[in-house]
Design an enzyme around this catalytic site. Structure first.
Site, mmCIF file in Angstrom:
data_model
loop_
_atom_site.group_PDB
_atom_site.id
_atom_site.type_symbol
_atom_site.label_atom_id
_atom_site.label_comp_id
_atom_site.label_asym_id
_atom_site.label_seq_id
_atom_site.Cartn_x
_atom_site.Cartn_y
_atom_site.Cartn_z
ATOM 1 N N CYS A 153 3.906 5.907 2.868
ATOM 2 C CA CYS A 153 3.668 4.482 3.097
ATOM 3 C C CYS A 153 2.365 4.272 3.876
ATOM 4 O O CYS A 153 1.762 5.220 4.367
ATOM 5 C CB CYS A 153 4.836 3.863 3.847
ATOM 6 S SG CYS A 153 6.284 3.582 2.815
ATOM 7 N N HIS A 182 3.136 -1.426 6.624
ATOM 8 C CA HIS A 182 3.966 -1.731 7.787
ATOM 9 C C HIS A 182 3.269 -1.364 9.087
ATOM 10 O O HIS A 182 2.249 -0.673 9.120
ATOM 11 C CB HIS A 182 5.317 -1.001 7.683
ATOM 12 C CG HIS A 182 5.222 0.499 7.771
ATOM 13 N ND1 HIS A 182 5.257 1.181 8.961
ATOM 14 C CD2 HIS A 182 5.112 1.440 6.810
ATOM 15 C CE1 HIS A 182 5.174 2.483 8.730
ATOM 16 N NE2 HIS A 182 5.083 2.664 7.434
#
Length: 475
Positions: free
Chosen positions: A365, A346
């Protein structure tokens, strides 16, 4: 808008780097759209030069599954012992020393025992000894020699044992007599593996040889062929590669998980869609455990400035969602790759972190520099049937991004994404490089390669799935 299909979510959309939602009796209604079902790409069977088309079934065959029969149905079991001739067994014996070039140890494969069985001639002893040694070689060349308990946070399930089963390879080898060819065909096809093999051949330093062997084995933990196009992140390199036909088309700097409980796990998943203007549903470990829920409820001005909205259930359960916008903790995009770890790639508003050399800084992440370009690229590559369709997709995605409304943009052609851990290998510039072992994952692999070979190794890890909470921005 063009003909390309869009799915618009509500403000409580599905942009999570968080976790599985905790079930409670009186929780408020879940407004988050469900994640789509996971799609698994089946790898081709490499034993066939061309895919075999199934024959059209007859009428009788079509209704076979609803017939009744009084006869006992017996499932055919794999056969792991085949009849070997002495010349075939000698070919197997000659192959054993060659595995050193693949980073394996010839001492693991009982050459003296096989020699004795050959000397005694054809028979049960030769059949059993040669068959077992052949299957051991298949397992180590195809799947890797390192047992699963030494592969820390390795959650990839290698598809090769299903595509290339040991019993069928054994049958093929003894039927064709091509013992070496059957085994050699199991090696990873990546040119990065070939480069490591070349470096191993010319390296005499023992420590370096061990490190190369460990990373050659890591390639065998993955599928033999990663595909013609894929995304690959090598965590210790802090880089993401967009690869087509074994060439890096584009690479991006990334931020990965901090060492410890929030270290980024190793995965192989499928990118199913691009999420533009994502929301972030804050995990309860932050909402309740770190007091964010109370802060949002008690400081509405601060909450509005930071894009947070909160709802409170009758039992006091507080749900906090950060709305789309430049300050959103997930930035302006994420790649939707459903997995039980809630790991994905992301954007981030914290752009300055990409300037650091050591970028193990997230909660698990993977934050991508140039994420908006990556999102546009994935949207086009995942949907365009030809070059003529690219401008329309580009225009559509530009409008979506400017609109700042949560949008899930499906990819008709889904892409594999591999999150790997190589501490020695080819970097994004094409140079063989040693990378820092940021999670201390080399030691158990090196120890396993020095230890006696383990039989009956597990295919899947028994390690827990760690709850990932990424990119917290509450102040």
């Amino acid at each position: 808008m063009t003909r390309f299909r869009l799915i618009f979510g509500t403000a409580m959309g599905a942009a999570l780097c968080a976790t599985s939602v905790l079930a409670q009796d009186n929780a408020p209604e879940n407004l988050v759209p469900p994640e789509p079902a996971k799609v698994t790409e089946k790898l081709p069977d490499y034993r066939n030069k061309a895919p075999q088309q199934p024959a059209t079934p007859s009428v009788d065959e079509s209704f076979d599954d609803i017939r009744t029969s009084s006869r006992e149905i017996v499932q055919q079991l794999p056969v792991y012992v085949r009849e070997w001739s002495v010349p075939q067994a000698k070919k197997l014996l000659a192959f054993i020393p060659t595995v050193e070039a693949e980073g394996l140890s010839p001492a693991d494969y009982r050459a003296d025992e096989l020699s004795a069985a050959i000397a005694n001639g054809p028979g049960t002893a030769l059949n059993e000894t040669a068959s077992e040694i052949f299957v051991w070689l298949v397992e180590d060349l195809r799947d890797g020699r390192t047992p699963m308990d030494a592969r820390r946070q390795w959650f990839v399930v290698d598809p090769d044992p299903d595509v290339l089963p040991s019993d069928r390879l054994l049958l093929t080898a003894v039927e064709t007599g091509d013992i070496a060819g059957t085994l050699t065909a199991l090696n990873p096809v990546s040119p990065d593996y070939a480069r490591l093999k070349e470096e191993l051949a010319r390296t005499t330093d023992p420590a370096k040889r061990k490190l190369i062997r460990a990373n050659m084995d890591r390639w065998r933990w993955l599928g033999r062929d990663l595909g013609k196009q894929y995304l690959l992140t090598n965590v210790p390199e802090y880089q993401l590669r967009l690869t087509v036909n074994n060439k890096i088309i584009k690479n991006y700097r990334v931020v990965v998980g901090k060492p410890g409980r929030t270290a980024t796990p190793q995965l192989a998943e499928m990118v199913e869609a691009v999420i533009f203007n994502p929301t972030w549903t804050v995990p309860q470990s932050i909402v309740k455990g770190e007091g964010l829920g109370a802060k949002v409820l008690n400081n509405p001005g601060w909450a509005r400035a930071n894009g947070y909205k909160a709802t409170k259930g009758a039992n006091g359960w507080v749900t906090v969602v950060q709305q789309p916008g430049p300050g959103n903790s997930l930035g302006l995009m994420k790649l939707d790759m459903p997995n039980e770890h809630a790991i994905f790639l992301h954007d981030t508003p914290a752009k300055a972190l990409f300037n650091q050399d050591s970028r193990a800084l997230s909660h698990g992440c993977i934050r991508v520099q140039g994420a908006r370009e990556l999102a546009m690229t994935m949207s086009m590559l995942g949907n365009a049937a030809n070059r003529d369709e690219l401008p329309a997709i580009q225009q559509e995605v530009s409008e979506i991004t400017a609109g700042r409304e949560y949008t899930r943009y499906p990819m008709a052609k889904q892409w594999p994404v591999y999150i790997t851990y190589f501490t020695y290998g080819v970097d994004v510039n094409g140079n063989l490089t040693k990378f820092a072992d940021i999670y201390d994952r080399d030691a158990p692999v090196l120890a396993a390669l020095d230890a006696p070979r383990q039989s009956d190794r597990a295919r899947q890890t028994s390690e827990e799935v760690v709850e990932i909470v990424d990119d917290l921005q509450t102040s």
